[in-house]
Design a protein around this motif. Structure first.
Motif, mmCIF file in Angstrom:
data_model
loop_
_atom_site.group_PDB
_atom_site.id
_atom_site.type_symbol
_atom_site.label_atom_id
_atom_site.label_comp_id
_atom_site.label_asym_id
_atom_site.label_seq_id
_atom_site.Cartn_x
_atom_site.Cartn_y
_atom_site.Cartn_z
ATOM 1 N N THR A 179 0.808 -1.215 0.000
ATOM 2 C CA THR A 179 0.000 0.000 0.000
ATOM 3 C C THR A 179 0.846 1.272 0.000
ATOM 4 O OG1 THR A 179 -0.160 -0.149 2.412
ATOM 5 C CG2 THR A 179 -1.942 -1.103 1.134
ATOM 6 N N ILE A 180 1.970 1.272 0.734
ATOM 7 C CA ILE A 180 2.812 2.468 0.801
ATOM 8 C C ILE A 180 3.945 2.357 -0.199
ATOM 9 C CG2 ILE A 180 4.237 3.910 2.274
ATOM 10 C CD1 ILE A 180 2.709 2.848 4.646
ATOM 11 N N GLY A 181 4.818 1.395 0.044
ATOM 12 C CA GLY A 181 5.937 1.176 -0.856
ATOM 13 C C GLY A 181 6.894 2.359 -0.912
ATOM 14 N N VAL A 182 7.694 2.393 -1.939
ATOM 15 C CA VAL A 182 8.702 3.433 -2.167
ATOM 16 C C VAL A 182 8.486 3.994 -3.567
ATOM 17 C CG1 VAL A 182 11.172 3.862 -2.431
ATOM 18 C CG2 VAL A 182 10.361 2.372 -0.599
ATOM 19 N N ASP A 183 8.470 5.315 -3.659
ATOM 20 C CA ASP A 183 8.295 5.966 -4.962
ATOM 21 C C ASP A 183 9.652 6.231 -5.593
ATOM 22 O OD1 ASP A 183 5.580 5.956 -4.728
ATOM 23 O OD2 ASP A 183 5.422 8.004 -3.972
ATOM 24 N N VAL A 184 9.798 5.802 -6.834
ATOM 25 C CA VAL A 184 11.013 6.048 -7.612
ATOM 26 C C VAL A 184 10.621 6.868 -8.830
ATOM 27 C CG1 VAL A 184 12.877 5.024 -8.941
ATOM 28 C CG2 VAL A 184 12.114 3.922 -6.834
ATOM 29 N N THR A 185 11.257 8.040 -8.989
ATOM 30 C CA THR A 185 10.957 8.915 -10.120
ATOM 31 C C THR A 185 12.075 8.816 -11.149
ATOM 32 O OG1 THR A 185 9.784 10.452 -8.666
ATOM 33 C CG2 THR A 185 10.466 11.277 -10.818
ATOM 34 N N VAL A 186 11.691 8.534 -12.377
ATOM 35 C CA VAL A 186 12.652 8.418 -13.479
ATOM 36 C C VAL A 186 12.372 9.521 -14.488
ATOM 37 C CG1 VAL A 186 13.474 6.968 -15.372
ATOM 38 C CG2 VAL A 186 12.889 5.925 -13.172
ATOM 39 N N LYS A 187 13.402 10.297 -14.783
ATOM 40 C CA LYS A 187 13.312 11.343 -15.796
ATOM 41 C C LYS A 187 14.374 11.089 -16.860
ATOM 42 C CE LYS A 187 11.579 15.126 -12.882
ATOM 43 N NZ LYS A 187 11.817 16.517 -12.419
ATOM 44 N N LYS A 188 13.972 11.283 -18.103
ATOM 45 C CA LYS A 188 14.910 11.086 -19.218
ATOM 46 C C LYS A 188 14.444 11.920 -20.398
ATOM 47 C CE LYS A 188 16.341 7.574 -22.598
ATOM 48 N NZ LYS A 188 17.731 8.008 -22.735
ATOM 49 N N ALA A 242 5.506 12.248 -28.715
ATOM 50 C CA ALA A 242 5.056 12.352 -27.333
ATOM 51 C C ALA A 242 6.197 12.002 -26.398
ATOM 52 C CB ALA A 242 3.870 11.412 -27.101
ATOM 53 N N THR A 243 6.502 12.912 -25.473
ATOM 54 C CA THR A 243 7.608 12.712 -24.536
ATOM 55 C C THR A 243 7.090 12.795 -23.114
ATOM 56 O OG1 THR A 243 9.182 13.688 -26.087
ATOM 57 C CG2 THR A 243 9.866 13.515 -23.794
ATOM 58 N N VAL A 244 7.397 11.796 -22.325
ATOM 59 C CA VAL A 244 6.984 11.758 -20.926
ATOM 60 C C VAL A 244 7.899 12.668 -20.111
ATOM 61 C CG1 VAL A 244 6.755 10.273 -18.895
ATOM 62 C CG2 VAL A 244 6.067 9.428 -21.155
ATOM 63 N N SER A 245 7.296 13.544 -19.306
ATOM 64 C CA SER A 245 8.113 14.450 -18.484
ATOM 65 C C SER A 245 8.798 13.688 -17.357
ATOM 66 C CB SER A 245 7.250 15.567 -17.896
ATOM 67 O OG SER A 245 6.214 15.031 -17.076
ATOM 68 N N GLU A 246 8.081 12.765 -16.725
ATOM 69 C CA GLU A 246 8.645 11.907 -15.694
ATOM 70 C C GLU A 246 7.708 10.731 -15.461
ATOM 71 O OE1 GLU A 246 8.972 14.413 -12.227
ATOM 72 O OE2 GLU A 246 7.041 13.717 -11.449
ATOM 73 N N THR A 247 8.243 9.669 -14.888
ATOM 74 C CA THR A 247 7.441 8.495 -14.546
ATOM 75 C C THR A 247 7.755 8.102 -13.116
ATOM 76 O OG1 THR A 247 7.577 7.724 -16.837
ATOM 77 C CG2 THR A 247 6.821 6.149 -15.204
ATOM 78 N N VAL A 248 6.702 7.871 -12.345
ATOM 79 C CA VAL A 248 6.853 7.468 -10.946
ATOM 80 C C VAL A 248 6.503 5.988 -10.833
ATOM 81 C CG1 VAL A 248 6.120 7.845 -8.569
ATOM 82 C CG2 VAL A 248 6.317 9.787 -10.135
ATOM 83 N N PHE A 249 7.400 5.211 -10.236
ATOM 84 C CA PHE A 249 7.195 3.779 -10.033
ATOM 85 C C PHE A 249 7.103 3.495 -8.536
ATOM 86 C CE2 PHE A 249 9.584 4.436 -13.906
ATOM 87 C CZ PHE A 249 8.938 3.627 -14.821
ATOM 88 N N LYS A 250 6.148 2.685 -8.159
ATOM 89 C CA LYS A 250 6.006 2.295 -6.751
ATOM 90 C C LYS A 250 6.509 0.866 -6.581
ATOM 91 C CE LYS A 250 2.622 3.903 -4.403
ATOM 92 N NZ LYS A 250 3.396 4.730 -3.447
ATOM 93 N N ILE A 251 7.531 0.703 -5.722
ATOM 94 C CA ILE A 251 8.085 -0.615 -5.432
ATOM 95 C C ILE A 251 7.908 -0.915 -3.947
ATOM 96 C CG2 ILE A 251 9.730 -0.576 -7.346
ATOM 97 C CD1 ILE A 251 11.869 0.381 -5.444
ATOM 98 N N GLY A 252 8.277 -2.121 -3.542
ATOM 99 C CA GLY A 252 7.971 -2.564 -2.186
ATOM 100 C C GLY A 252 8.858 -2.002 -1.106
#
Length: 421
Positions: free
Chosen positions: A52-61, A227-237
């Motif tokens: 439910t909480i996890g860890v947020d990882v933000t990837v920008k490229k 189309a270019t993604v500004s950033e992507t947030v991934f939730k891991i455990g």
């Protein structure tokens, strides 16, 4: 006489000492069971918190495409992910908001203005920081979810909805910045952004009321170029999984070509205290096992000294020394088994209350995760399971064996003639 039968007769003849030994064993087994129950409850709550909480990882490229974001989002360790694809678009059939302040340099609009609407393509709006922290909230309907992929839906701001008398279920038409494509979108939600309208003039797309959230596919359809993604947030455990996600990102995106940031504050605030309780419970188990073996060993030593005349008589009658040790082991083991049953009863009655006190349950209400309004940790569930009782019984019998065999080594050195009668 069989030494097992003799052990039963000895326990019956020494009722007060048997009762005292039983009481000691009940305390030991109850503490052992409490440690196991607390450890299991902490493990279950930790697993739920990681989901439910996890860890947020933000990837920008630079030039990160939605397709690459989706490929990284399918990695086994990723629970949820959300790419953000910002676009500007125009309106058909409804009126965007405009700034009340006068525009500097006159009122002539730029001929190359791509549109007054700030359209944000997202996969899961609940992962956006303003929504997850609760500063921006849904006032009607719902947000964008992964199930909306391929659907023509939108979530609009409250001020835009009020100005155009829009509500959930209505349809708005949005045109691409180059004016070549128009998409009809069903309003599935209305959100309220707490940001006040600026006092100075701002272009329409910078006004908070002109923001829309749509699925990524719709944003791509409204785009005028790549189309270019500004950033992507991934939730891991957990934070430990971030290195594995980073390695996967390097494989897909190229080494050193992207920005990788880990935000584990909510995880530290909520999950690590649970882990500490689990570690403490494991320490309790070891301490109680060692202390129990020591206490019972001392008791058996005292019993052997008190029963030296009895031992002398039995040795004079030809009884083997190992059977005398076996008799003591049977006596202690016979007390350990009912103690385990009483401990299991105590655990089923008081275990949940102890788990709530140590693991943060508040009258059965879930504990809200810091920084994640929609994520709630379930209250601790304490269950007395047969496997747990089996572990306690095994440790209890092990304690009884150790506490009798080690002190019983002294019996091997005894000789009938040297034992006073």
């Amino acid at each position: 006489m069989n030494f097992v039968k003799r052990a039963g007769m000895s326990l019956g003849a020494r009722k007060s000492k048997t009762a005292a030994l039983l009481a000691i064993f009940v305390v030991i087994c109850t503490l052992l069971l409490g440690g196991f129950l607390l450890q299991a409850a902490a493990a279950r709550q930790e697993a739920d918190a990681q989901r439910t909480i996890g860890v947020d990882v933000t990837v920008k490229k630079k030039n990160l495409t939605p397709a690459l974001a989706d490929r990284l989002g399918t990695f086994d360790l990723v629970h949820r992910y959300n790419p953000e694809l910002p676009m500007r678009a125009g309106a058909r059939g409804f009126t965007p908001l405009t700034s009340d302040a006068p525009r500097p340099g006159g009122n002539s609009a730029g001929s190359e203005d791509p549109g007054p609407l700030a359209v944000n393509g997202v996969r899961d709006s609940g992962m956006l920081l303003p929504f997850s922290y609760g500063s921006t909230r849904i006032t009607a309907g719902r947000g964008i979810t992964p199930k909306d992929a391929g659907r023509s839906v939108a979530v609009i701001e409250q001020r835009l909805a009020d100005k155009n008398h829009l509500k959930v279920g209505d349809t708005v038409r949005v045109r691409s910045a180059d004016g070549k494509r128009t998409v009809a979108l069903e309003v599935v939600g209305v959100f309220q952004d707490p940001t006040q309208d600026p006092t100075a003039w701002k272009p329409p797309h910078e006004l908070p009321g002109n923001a829309l959230y749509v699925p990524v596919g719709i944003a791509q359809e409204l785009g005028t170029g790549t189309a270019t993604v500004s950033e992507t947030v991934f939730k891991i455990g957990s934070p430990g999984q971030a290195e594995q996600l980073h390695a996967e990102a390097e494989r897909l995106l190229g080494k050193g070509s992207f920005d990788f940031r880990v935000n584990d504050k909510a995880y530290r605030d909520q999950v690590r205290p649970i882990q500490q309780v689990g570690t403490f419970a494991g320490l309790i188990i070891w301490v109680i096992a060692l202390a129990g073996a020591l206490i019972l060993g001392l008791i058996v030593v005292l019993q052997i000294r008190e029963r030296r005349p009895e031992l002398g008589v039995l040795l004079s009658m030809g009884e083997k020394k190992w059977k005398l040790i076996g008799q003591h082991a049977v006596e202690v083991a016979a007390v350990a088994l009912p103690a385990v049953a009483l401990a299991a009863l105590a655990g089923s009655l008081a275990g949940q209350a102890a788990g709530d006190a140590l693991l943060g349950g508040h009258n059965g209400k879930p504990v809200a995760a810091a920084g994640a309004q929609d994520a709630e940790i379930a209250p601790p569930t304490v269950r007395v399971e047969p496997t747990t009782v089996g572990k306690v019984a095994g440790i209890g019998l092990g304690i009884s064996l150790v506490s009798t065999v080690i002190p019983g080594i002294g019996i091997l050195r005894l000789h009938p003639r040297s034992i006073p009668r």
